[in-house]
Design a protein around this motif. Structure first.
Motif, PDB file in Angstrom:
ATOM      1  N   GLY A   1      -1.630  -2.271  -9.792  1.00  0.00           N
ATOM      2  CA  GLY A   1      -2.164  -1.051  -9.191  1.00  0.00           C
ATOM      3  C   GLY A   1      -1.540  -0.834  -7.826  1.00  0.00           C
ATOM      4  O   GLY A   1      -2.030  -1.324  -6.823  1.00  0.00           O
ATOM      5  N   ILE A   2      -0.450  -0.111  -7.805  1.00  0.00           N
ATOM      6  CA  ILE A   2       0.295   0.089  -6.557  1.00  0.00           C
ATOM      7  C   ILE A   2      -0.490   1.002  -5.614  1.00  0.00           C
ATOM      8  O   ILE A   2      -1.146   1.940  -6.048  1.00  0.00           O
ATOM      9  N   LEU A   3      -0.427   0.686  -4.332  1.00  0.00           N
ATOM     10  CA  LEU A   3      -1.110   1.517  -3.327  1.00  0.00           C
ATOM     11  C   LEU A   3      -0.123   2.220  -2.404  1.00  0.00           C
ATOM     12  O   LEU A   3      -0.289   3.370  -2.062  1.00  0.00           O
ATOM     13  N   GLU A   4       0.886   1.471  -1.945  1.00  0.00           N
ATOM     14  CA  GLU A   4       1.815   2.041  -0.978  1.00  0.00           C
ATOM     15  C   GLU A   4       3.241   1.935  -1.501  1.00  0.00           C
ATOM     16  O   GLU A   4       3.578   1.001  -2.229  1.00  0.00           O
ATOM     17  N   GLY A   5       4.077   2.867  -1.082  1.00  0.00           N
ATOM     18  CA  GLY A   5       5.470   2.842  -1.507  1.00  0.00           C
ATOM     19  C   GLY A   5       5.606   3.179  -2.987  1.00  0.00           C
ATOM     20  O   GLY A   5       4.747   3.833  -3.587  1.00  0.00           O
ATOM     21  N   GLU A   6       6.731   2.722  -3.550  1.00  0.00           N
ATOM     22  CA  GLU A   6       7.034   3.053  -4.942  1.00  0.00           C
ATOM     23  C   GLU A   6       7.308   1.773  -5.714  1.00  0.00           C
ATOM     24  O   GLU A   6       7.756   0.775  -5.150  1.00  0.00           O
ATOM     25  N   GLY A   7       7.070   1.838  -7.015  1.00  0.00           N
ATOM     26  CA  GLY A   7       7.341   0.694  -7.875  1.00  0.00           C
ATOM     27  C   GLY A   7       8.086   1.137  -9.117  1.00  0.00           C
ATOM     28  O   GLY A   7       7.864   2.242  -9.627  1.00  0.00           O
ATOM     29  N   ILE A   8       8.984   0.304  -9.557  1.00  0.00           N
ATOM     30  CA  ILE A   8       9.706   0.583 -10.809  1.00  0.00           C
ATOM     31  C   ILE A   8       9.732  -0.726 -11.590  1.00  0.00           C
ATOM     32  O   ILE A   8      10.108  -1.780 -11.056  1.00  0.00           O
TER      33      ILE A   8
ATOM     34  N   ASN B   1       0.396   6.438 -11.316  1.00  0.00           N
ATOM     35  CA  ASN B   1       0.648   5.010 -11.486  1.00  0.00           C
ATOM     36  C   ASN B   1       0.532   4.557 -12.935  1.00  0.00           C
ATOM     37  O   ASN B   1       0.805   3.411 -13.256  1.00  0.00           O
ATOM     38  N   ASP B   2       0.072   5.455 -13.828  1.00  0.00           N
ATOM     39  CA  ASP B   2      -0.351   5.004 -15.160  1.00  0.00           C
ATOM     40  C   ASP B   2       0.782   4.416 -16.000  1.00  0.00           C
ATOM     41  O   ASP B   2       0.597   3.408 -16.688  1.00  0.00           O
ATOM     42  N   TYR B   3       1.961   5.007 -15.940  1.00  0.00           N
ATOM     43  CA  TYR B   3       3.075   4.504 -16.761  1.00  0.00           C
ATOM     44  C   TYR B   3       3.477   3.107 -16.288  1.00  0.00           C
ATOM     45  O   TYR B   3       3.688   2.199 -17.093  1.00  0.00           O
ATOM     46  N   LEU B   4       3.582   2.954 -14.978  1.00  0.00           N
ATOM     47  CA  LEU B   4       3.944   1.653 -14.408  1.00  0.00           C
ATOM     48  C   LEU B   4       2.862   0.619 -14.716  1.00  0.00           C
ATOM     49  O   LEU B   4       3.151  -0.510 -15.122  1.00  0.00           O
ATOM     50  N   ARG B   5       1.622   1.021 -14.556  1.00  0.00           N
ATOM     51  CA  ARG B   5       0.530   0.066 -14.758  1.00  0.00           C
ATOM     52  C   ARG B   5       0.441  -0.356 -16.222  1.00  0.00           C
ATOM     53  O   ARG B   5       0.085  -1.504 -16.525  1.00  0.00           O
TER      54      ARG B   5
END
Lengths: 356, 349
Positions: B20-27, B10-14
């Protein structure tokens, strides 16, 4: 990461159970002219590999390759030192280690003479792993998400039993939560302790600390004060199977109207079929007087994510599902409330199919 | 810049959007003028993001890769970079050539390794909770308790004290214990070594502590082994300074093992790393390993841990987190560097 109880429990999920699932997918491959199915896993996108093997990585990522006939290969960048743990929790796969698991799988495809391989959620596969595969083989990669979802829709007695167990843990956790509560932490600490002591593999707690102000659930710090009404969502994994349960509360005491709403939601979980049109099932249910549904979301395990939204009040699709979790927003004279229940656990699984 | 993340990596996104994503994906798509849009494929996560990150635009997607690809395709004459390269979904990675998308992994890696002062404030709070968490762990350890129940105590304590996440593995046993893993239901018994890495996360930042305890009084072999790990950790920490390499720190630790004839046990057959970076990921660069020539810089957050298998007593751990200061290490964790002992009289009911 996963850091709750993780071990192979043959009495809860047997090798025969997961071999039957593998066999069912292999039959679909045969029918579709596919030489094997490739699935990515990490602890977030774990569900497809967990379904086929019972294994969830606590950390890092890996690839599972299930050929049209024979044993799956599990390739991971985790070191050989972790190999014994993986073998103990993934007994039906051959385990291999490589800092380049995609390359390892690609070479395995060549050795098996694969020409066409299905990939579950191909577009979501980490690009670096695909680069590794196509760097060693020109095998044709096609998306196999639909094929996997269809093979996975069969209600499976072991999976339903695990979902029931997870639901019972959540129900008991809520029942054990302290009745005197002022801060978010007063409740979340007790819930987390109960759930993990009951052997859950993972537990996420989200809270809407003051429903009169905001019904959105978030990961709220323990020191935040609770409002007069609040809601808590418990998302629990037990032996690889996920459910959610959301309850709404009055801060200081019980309330007959809230109790009625909760009982209505309990009733839904015993009657609603996740595979049928949800809106009409909700419309015909006898809600407590004065309560109206302002929104709902149906989640189910159909692919790589343990639970993913498959229908909402705005997007009312129907598909065959093994089980689901229904979240409902309700408006009453007292305000808005949120409830969630697993659904479809009461439906009988079909007679086991497929020789192993 | 296109930044991908999930709850594992998660570090690049955060770094880009502080979610702080927990479920699924984030972009996330972050533009040079500071606008940030976070695409999420889970409606509940999107709800949570809208509460926790109210200064960014949040988009809920049914197909996150398709939606972000459409957005990238709409950029004309833009210089686009993406990170992390390895994890970028294939559906987006396929656009690299068409849009000449640069690999921003190295740029982000450096930003992630060297912390700003505001980041170090969260780090210091996390360090305090790592110490407090280990005290809870030590108090909960008793004969007959299952390993997962020990972890339940820690997690409950952390949730009540604002810790969002915790990386934690555990080992229970003796010479047969080759490493650590999630709990498997082992019950603590007299003579067991109980090892753990505890890594609480405050506002996204992870700090780690590694300690070993013995159920009952430690025997002579366990005490002797522990003194070796203690000496190796101090040697590693003493080596930390701006300008040295990660390899220099690892060599200082490993030389202690070699001095006592245990050089085989610092190889990859028995251990993974001799420490690593910490921050928005609990196991980030630089890896403290002989051969890793990354230059240590002021503002880096590291753990030095000579954790490995010992042939007489089993897998043993000891490690402290530190910030690299201008003149050397500022050690953050303050739990005594002892081989702790749990009284044999303390038993689970």
């Amino acid at each position: 990461m996963r850091h709750g109880l993780m071990k192979w429990r043959e009495d809860e999920l047997s090798q025969a159970d997961v071999l039957s699932r593998q066999y069912r997918l292999q039959k679909s491959m045969e029918a579709d002219g596919i030489d094997g199915v490739l699935i990515y896993t990490n602890h977030v996108r774990s569900a497809a590999v967990t379904y086929l093997t019972g294994f969830t990585p606590y950390w890092s990522d890996a690839l599972l390759f299930l050929p049209v006939a024979g044993k799956p290969l599990f390739a991971t960048a985790l070191s050989k030192r972790v190999g014994n743990w993986i073998k103990s929790t993934n007994p039906t796969s051959t385990i291999d280690h490589s800092p380049r698991p995609g390359e390892l799988i690609g070479k395995h495809m060549i050795a098996l003479g694969c020409k066409k391989v299905g990939v579950v959620e191909l577009d979501h596969m980490p690009g670096g792993l695909i680069d590794e595969i196509i760097g060693v083989t020109d095998v044709q990669l096609v998306d196999a998400s639909t094929m996997f979802a269809e093979a996975r829709t069969v209600r499976d007695a072991a999976e339903i039993a695990l979902a029931k167990k997870a639901n019972q843990i959540a129900t008991d956790a809520f029942a054990s939560a302290p009745k005197e509560r002022l801060l978010v932490g007063d409740v979340t600490e007790a819930l987390e302790l109960y759930v993990r002591n009951a052997g859950a593999e993972e537990c996420y707690v989200a809270i809407a600390p003051d429903l009169q102000k905001d019904t959105r659930l978030a990961r709220t710090k323990g020191q935040v004060e609770l409002g007069e009404t609040f809601a808590i969502r418990l998302s629990i994994a037990y032996n690889g199977v996920w459910i959610r349960r959301t309850e709404s509360f009055l801060r200081t005491a019980g309330d007959d109207n809230l109790t009625q709403l909760a009982r209505w939601a309990d009733g839904l979980s015993e009657t609603v079929d996740p595979s049928l049109a949800m809106a009409s099932q909700l419309a015909t249910s006898s809600r407590p007087a004065g309560a109206s549904i302002s929104g709902w979301t149906l989640e189910a395990p159909i692919g790589n994510r343990p639970l993913q939204a498959v229908a909402t009040e705005k997007n009312q699709t129907e598909q065959s599902l093994p089980y689901g979790v229904l979240t409902i927003q309700l408006d009453t004279k007292q305000g808005s409330f949120v409830l969630a229940r697993p659904i479809g656990l009461h439906l009988s699984p079909p007679t086991a199919e497929g020789a192993v | 810049m296109v930044l991908y993340g999930n709850a594992w990596q998660n570090d690049y996104l955060r770094y880009g959007v502080d979610f702080g994503i927990l479920e699924g994906e984030g972009i996330a798509i972050v533009t040079r003028d500071g606008e940030a849009t976070l695409y999420l494929d889970d409606p509940f996560e999107a709800d949570r993001a809208s509460v926790e990150c109210d200064d960014i635009t949040i988009v809920v997607c049914k197909d996150i890769v398709r939606d972000v690809a459409a957005k990238i395709n709409s950029f004309d004459n833009s210089n686009i970079a993406a990170a992390p390269q390895r994890h970028l979904p294939y559906g987006l990675a396929q656009l690299r050539q068409k849009h000449n998308i640069a690999d921003a992994t190295v740029i982000l890696d450096h930003l992630l390794m060297v912390k700003a002062e505001e980041e170090l404030q969260a780090v210091r709070r996390a360090a305090r909770l790592a110490d407090e968490g280990y005290a809870v762990f030590r108090d909960a350890a008793q004969i007959g308790v299952e390993d997962y129940a020990l972890i339940a105590q820690i997690e409950a304590f952390f949730r009540a004290n604002g810790v969002d996440d915790n990386f934690m593995i555990i080992g229970v046993g003796g010479p047969e214990m080759r490493g650590m893993a999630p709990p498997s239901g082992k019950k603590l018994k007299a003579g067991d070594l109980v090892t753990t890495e505890l890594t609480p996360c405050i506002d996204g930042y992870y700090v780690q502590i590694c300690r070993t305890l013995v159920v009952g009084p430690p025997n002579e072999a366990q005490q002797k082994a522990f003194s070796l790990y203690h000496e190796a950790m101090i040697a590693g920490i003493d080596k930390v300074a701006p300008g040295v390499s990660a390899s220099d720190i690892a060599k200082a630790e490993n030389d202690v093992f070699r001095k006592y004839g245990l050089g085989d046990y610092v190889t990859s057959e028995y251990t993974r790393v001799r420490g690593h970076g910490l921050g928005l990921f609990p196991d980030t660069k630089p890896h403290i390993l002989e051969g890793v020539e990354t230059t240590i810089e002021q503002g880096m957050l590291l753990i030095v841990h000579p954790n490995t298998y010992h042939p007489e007593v089993g897998y043993m751990v000891l490690g402290d987190s530190l910030i690299v200061g201008p003149d050397g290490a500022e050690v953050l964790t303050t739990t005594p560097r002892e081989l702790f002992s749990v009284p044999q009289t303390r038993s689970a009911s």
